[in-house]
Design a protein around this motif. Sequence first.
Motif, PDB file in Angstrom:
ATOM      1  N   VAL A 141       1.929  11.108   0.705  1.00  0.00           N
ATOM      2  CA  VAL A 141       1.701   9.693   0.990  1.00  0.00           C
ATOM      3  C   VAL A 141       1.054   9.545   2.366  1.00  0.00           C
ATOM      4  N   ALA A 142       1.581  10.275   3.350  1.00  0.00           N
ATOM      5  CA  ALA A 142       1.037  10.196   4.704  1.00  0.00           C
ATOM      6  C   ALA A 142      -0.419  10.646   4.748  1.00  0.00           C
ATOM      7  N   ALA A 143      -0.729  11.713   4.006  1.00  0.00           N
ATOM      8  CA  ALA A 143      -2.108  12.218   3.987  1.00  0.00           C
ATOM      9  C   ALA A 143      -3.051  11.199   3.349  1.00  0.00           C
ATOM     10  N   GLU A 144      -2.607  10.573   2.276  1.00  0.00           N
ATOM     11  CA  GLU A 144      -3.477   9.604   1.597  1.00  0.00           C
ATOM     12  C   GLU A 144      -3.732   8.376   2.468  1.00  0.00           C
ATOM     13  N   LEU A 145      -2.685   7.926   3.189  1.00  0.00           N
ATOM     14  CA  LEU A 145      -2.806   6.690   3.967  1.00  0.00           C
ATOM     15  C   LEU A 145      -3.218   6.938   5.418  1.00  0.00           C
ATOM     16  N   PHE A 146      -3.391   8.205   5.779  1.00  0.00           N
ATOM     17  CA  PHE A 146      -3.767   8.572   7.153  1.00  0.00           C
ATOM     18  C   PHE A 146      -2.768   8.011   8.174  1.00  0.00           C
ATOM     19  N   LEU A 178       4.798   5.677  -5.270  1.00  0.00           N
ATOM     20  CA  LEU A 178       4.960   5.790  -6.731  1.00  0.00           C
ATOM     21  C   LEU A 178       3.965   6.799  -7.311  1.00  0.00           C
ATOM     22  N   ARG A 179       2.738   6.768  -6.808  1.00  0.00           N
ATOM     23  CA  ARG A 179       1.702   7.675  -7.333  1.00  0.00           C
ATOM     24  C   ARG A 179       2.050   9.124  -7.043  1.00  0.00           C
ATOM     25  N   HIS A 180       2.606   9.397  -5.869  1.00  0.00           N
ATOM     26  CA  HIS A 180       2.903  10.771  -5.461  1.00  0.00           C
ATOM     27  C   HIS A 180       4.371  11.141  -5.694  1.00  0.00           C
ATOM     28  N   GLN A 181       5.068  10.316  -6.456  1.00  0.00           N
ATOM     29  CA  GLN A 181       6.454  10.590  -6.869  1.00  0.00           C
ATOM     30  C   GLN A 181       7.364  10.876  -5.663  1.00  0.00           C
ATOM     31  N   GLY A 182       7.174  10.079  -4.611  1.00  0.00           N
ATOM     32  CA  GLY A 182       8.067  10.148  -3.465  1.00  0.00           C
ATOM     33  C   GLY A 182       7.803  11.277  -2.487  1.00  0.00           C
ATOM     34  N   ARG A 183       6.707  12.018  -2.615  1.00  0.00           N
ATOM     35  CA  ARG A 183       6.393  13.123  -1.699  1.00  0.00           C
ATOM     36  C   ARG A 183       5.805  12.529  -0.411  1.00  0.00           C
ATOM     37  N   ARG A 184       6.631  12.533   0.642  1.00  0.00           N
ATOM     38  CA  ARG A 184       6.276  11.847   1.874  1.00  0.00           C
ATOM     39  C   ARG A 184       4.991  12.388   2.511  1.00  0.00           C
ATOM     40  N   GLU A 185       4.833  13.709   2.516  1.00  0.00           N
ATOM     41  CA  GLU A 185       3.653  14.304   3.151  1.00  0.00           C
ATOM     42  C   GLU A 185       2.368  13.874   2.425  1.00  0.00           C
ATOM     43  N   ILE A 214       2.798  -0.240 -13.268  1.00  0.00           N
ATOM     44  CA  ILE A 214       1.789  -1.014 -14.002  1.00  0.00           C
ATOM     45  C   ILE A 214       1.217  -2.110 -13.100  1.00  0.00           C
ATOM     46  N   ALA A 215       2.102  -2.828 -12.401  1.00  0.00           N
ATOM     47  CA  ALA A 215       1.670  -3.928 -11.554  1.00  0.00           C
ATOM     48  C   ALA A 215       0.749  -3.458 -10.430  1.00  0.00           C
ATOM     49  N   LEU A 216       1.042  -2.265  -9.878  1.00  0.00           N
ATOM     50  CA  LEU A 216       0.287  -1.765  -8.737  1.00  0.00           C
ATOM     51  C   LEU A 216      -0.904  -0.891  -9.143  1.00  0.00           C
ATOM     52  N   SER A 217      -1.047  -0.610 -10.441  1.00  0.00           N
ATOM     53  CA  SER A 217      -2.167   0.203 -10.882  1.00  0.00           C
ATOM     54  C   SER A 217      -3.477  -0.566 -10.915  1.00  0.00           C
ATOM     55  N   GLU A 247       0.838  -1.210   0.000  1.00  0.00           N
ATOM     56  CA  GLU A 247       0.000   0.000   0.000  1.00  0.00           C
ATOM     57  C   GLU A 247       0.867   1.251   0.000  1.00  0.00           C
ATOM     58  N   THR A 248       1.937   1.251   0.812  1.00  0.00           N
ATOM     59  CA  THR A 248       2.835   2.418   0.893  1.00  0.00           C
ATOM     60  C   THR A 248       3.617   2.591  -0.396  1.00  0.00           C
ATOM     61  N   LEU A 249       4.070   1.469  -0.985  1.00  0.00           N
ATOM     62  CA  LEU A 249       4.822   1.549  -2.242  1.00  0.00           C
ATOM     63  C   LEU A 249       3.953   2.109  -3.365  1.00  0.00           C
ATOM     64  N   ARG A 250       2.694   1.675  -3.447  1.00  0.00           N
ATOM     65  CA  ARG A 250       1.782   2.185  -4.482  1.00  0.00           C
ATOM     66  C   ARG A 250       1.599   3.689  -4.330  1.00  0.00           C
ATOM     67  N   SER A 251       1.351   4.150  -3.121  1.00  0.00           N
ATOM     68  CA  SER A 251       1.140   5.579  -2.885  1.00  0.00           C
ATOM     69  C   SER A 251       2.412   6.376  -3.148  1.00  0.00           C
TER      70      SER A 251
END
Length: 398
Positions: A353-358, A344-351, A390-393, A338-342
């Motif tokens: 990713v944290a907001a999306e995953l709560f 990749l989606r947010h291009q490594g922006r930690r904040e 692609i795999a995680l999309s 779940e963290t790896l997918r987020s």
Amino acid sequence: MSETLPDVRTFRLSPAVVMPLRERLPHVATQTIDAIMAEVPAYREAFSGDLGVKIERAVRAALGTFLGLVSRGHGPDPQSPLAPALEAAYALGRGEARNGRSLDALLAAYRVGARVAWHELAAISVSGGQPAATIAHFAELVFAYIDDLSAASVAGHADELASTGRARARHLERLARALLAGENEHKLTEAAQRADWSPPRTLTAVLVPEHASRATLNLLDRRTLQLNEAGPGAPERSVLLVPDADGSRRDALLGLLRGQSVVVGPARPWSQVKASYDRTVRVLGIARLSSGRGVVDTEQHLAELVLTADPQALADLRARMLAPIGDTSDASAAKLVETLRSWLRHQGRREAVAAELFIHPQTVRYRMTQLRELYGDKLRDPSWTTSLIIALSAPDPA
């Protein structure tokens, strides 16, 4: 209170009454034809053209048939001349339908013909000294006869429309089946000609529940083709093939269908609409869309279509890309996925990713440290990260 007109088959007039009428029959026919030409504009051209002589003969034959009918001896007559007259009137009604005309003009011609014929015949009877009762009785027979002819023409017109409609519906259905079967353009053109259907530039396939197909069809272009049973890939669905709904007109089509539970494919050249239909079936089969309601536009789901084009290849890619993580059904491994997918989606922006995953940004940092240990330099390899994306999309398998 109006009385029912008599049955012209059951009444007879004496030869003394009929003889002078028969002698003046050509004059009565001419007067009748002139009146019809003057009062029924739709028949002016027909009378003046090649059909004029045939129509004149028909009018004379109808009058002659009537006089022959009412001058026979009493008693049953198996050789009644009314049957051929009714057959001719029936054929006339069918002919009007075949020529694309309503019955308005024909019935008007009957009414004018009855009035004028009665006027002329009555004048002859009066001049011959016939009593008023006989003349009145004769009038009833004239109008009863015209009623019989009118009814026969109405029946012929209705039967021809019904027959033509059924035949065309069969041809249109065969055309739709040929289109969805991917027949070659030559065969499709022949099928379109048999169905009297002018091919549009494009066709768009629309899947709709069978119970709603008629209501949906009423919203669309009248040239839309319908097949009640779409096929095994779309159970309990009908398919509609909508003409020229490409470009800006696609938005109009989607607007018309708003509120309907439909899947709308892409516009394709009319002879290649099978590709549009195949795409609607594919989208309908995507698990998370199959139970949805409302308009599903296949153009909004191209990524899912690409990703699911080869489900086994996607499963193999996913297994290969996630192999370093291990058993992804494990709760801790699932969190890493779940963290790896987020990430990749947010291009490594930690904040982000944290907001999306709560979760706390430090938790993101901790998990990404674990993932870098598992993947090593591969997370910096563009080719590897592309495959990971692609795999995680695709959605997690159930």
